[in-house]
Write an enzyme that holds these catalytic residues in place. Structure first.
Site, mmCIF file in Angstrom:
data_model
loop_
_atom_site.group_PDB
_atom_site.id
_atom_site.type_symbol
_atom_site.label_atom_id
_atom_site.label_comp_id
_atom_site.label_asym_id
_atom_site.label_seq_id
_atom_site.Cartn_x
_atom_site.Cartn_y
_atom_site.Cartn_z
ATOM 1 N N TYR A 1 -8.911 -6.979 7.182
ATOM 2 C CA TYR A 1 -8.670 -6.032 6.094
ATOM 3 C C TYR A 1 -7.411 -5.209 6.376
ATOM 4 O O TYR A 1 -6.552 -5.053 5.500
ATOM 5 C CB TYR A 1 -9.894 -5.127 5.956
ATOM 6 C CG TYR A 1 -9.837 -4.119 4.841
ATOM 7 C CD1 TYR A 1 -9.894 -4.513 3.513
ATOM 8 C CD2 TYR A 1 -9.764 -2.757 5.117
ATOM 9 C CE1 TYR A 1 -9.867 -3.581 2.479
ATOM 10 C CE2 TYR A 1 -9.745 -1.814 4.098
ATOM 11 C CZ TYR A 1 -9.792 -2.235 2.782
ATOM 12 O OH TYR A 1 -9.769 -1.306 1.766
ATOM 13 N N LYS B 1 -3.913 -5.170 4.130
ATOM 14 C CA LYS B 1 -3.450 -3.919 3.526
ATOM 15 C C LYS B 1 -2.081 -3.510 4.076
ATOM 16 O O LYS B 1 -1.227 -3.007 3.325
ATOM 17 C CB LYS B 1 -4.474 -2.810 3.745
ATOM 18 C CG LYS B 1 -5.800 -3.033 3.019
ATOM 19 C CD LYS B 1 -5.630 -3.124 1.513
ATOM 20 C CE LYS B 1 -6.970 -3.186 0.800
ATOM 21 N NZ LYS B 1 -6.826 -3.261 -0.671
#
Length: 263
Positions: free
Chosen positions: A153, A157
């Site tokens: 993640y 990002k």
């Protein structure tokens, strides 16, 4: 920038932040396009909004990012233009690096990064032609610094920031705006839907997410940041100060995150 008389496209609009954005923005004099994978849930959101006649439902999957030109063409047919694209769709992850299969890393990059980038690039010629457009990207504080058990993640990002910072620079001349929204903990289902080491859903809420900002409070702050055309906005509780601590001392932030025992 005000939302009055604008056409706003929201991805990930069937739940959480995206749903609350739709409910909030429908109270303004704007037109909405709502997207996610789940048409039934999108129709429910539409019917819950003010002025549902000004709202189009356009389901699609960010994972199938080769189809984005067709998706953009369909979106443009709704109201003739798009002024603001809110890239909110995506998934999260909760698992130790050592146990996480590379397929999970790949899926996060394909949905959270490549899907968002492909959609934004497909819309870019329309923004250039109109000499106006606003990309809003729901990143995360994990796009500015990292924490344990979110490696895939965090990677996706962080990548979004690199791409959209470049886009902002290249198309400043075309009056194209970019606002990166970096949430901390927000009380949504993001943790329940997060992928674990083998790609299955976590299926339960964690305490930090449950104790995060109420989604309506978060969205109010998000809307203000978009209207002010901020480059970046850090929205959360105490965790947002991690961005500033990292600037001063990455080593100190490392120690604080370890001490927090965040899961």
């Amino acid at each position: 920038m005000k939302f009055n008389n604008k056409v706003v496209w929201i991805t990930g609009a069937s739940s959480g932040i995206g749903k609350q954005l739709a409910l909030t923005l429908s109270k303004t004099n704007c037109k909405l396009i709502l997207s996610s994978r789940r048409q039934e849930e999108l129709e429910h959101v539409r019917s819950s909004c003010y002025n549902p006649e000004n709202i189009m439902v356009l389901p699609f999957d960010l994972y199938h990012y080769a189809n984005m030109k067709t998706i953009v063409d369909d979106a443009l047919k709704a109201f003739g233009r798009i002024d603001v694209l809110i890239n909110n769709g995506g998934i999260s992850q909760r698992s130790p690096i050592i146990n996480t299969t590379i397929e999970v890393d790949k899926k996060l990059m394909e949905i959270d990064y490549l899907g968002t980038v492909a959609l934004s690039k497909a819309l870019l010629p329309h923004y250039i032609e109109n000499q106006f457009g606003h990309y809003v990207v729901v990143s995360s504080l994990m796009g500015k610094f990292s924490s344990p058990f979110r490696s895939a993640y965090c990677g996706a990002k962080h990548a979004l920031h690199g791409f959209f910072d470049a886009l902002r620079l290249e198309h400043d001349k075309d009056n194209v705006k970019v606002t990166m929204i970096c949430p901390g903990f927000v009380n949504t289902n993001v943790a329940r839907n997060a992928l674990t080491a083998d790609g299955s859903k976590q299926g339960y809420q964690d305490k930090m997410t449950e104790n995060g900002l109420p989604v309506d409070v978060f969205v109010k702050r998000m809307v203000k940041a978009i209207e002010k055309e901020k480059f970046e906005a850090y929205i959360g509780k105490f965790e947002k100060f991690g961005v500033f601590i990292k600037r001063l001392s990455p080593k100190l932030l490392h120690k604080l995150v370890l001490r927090s025992k965040v899961k």
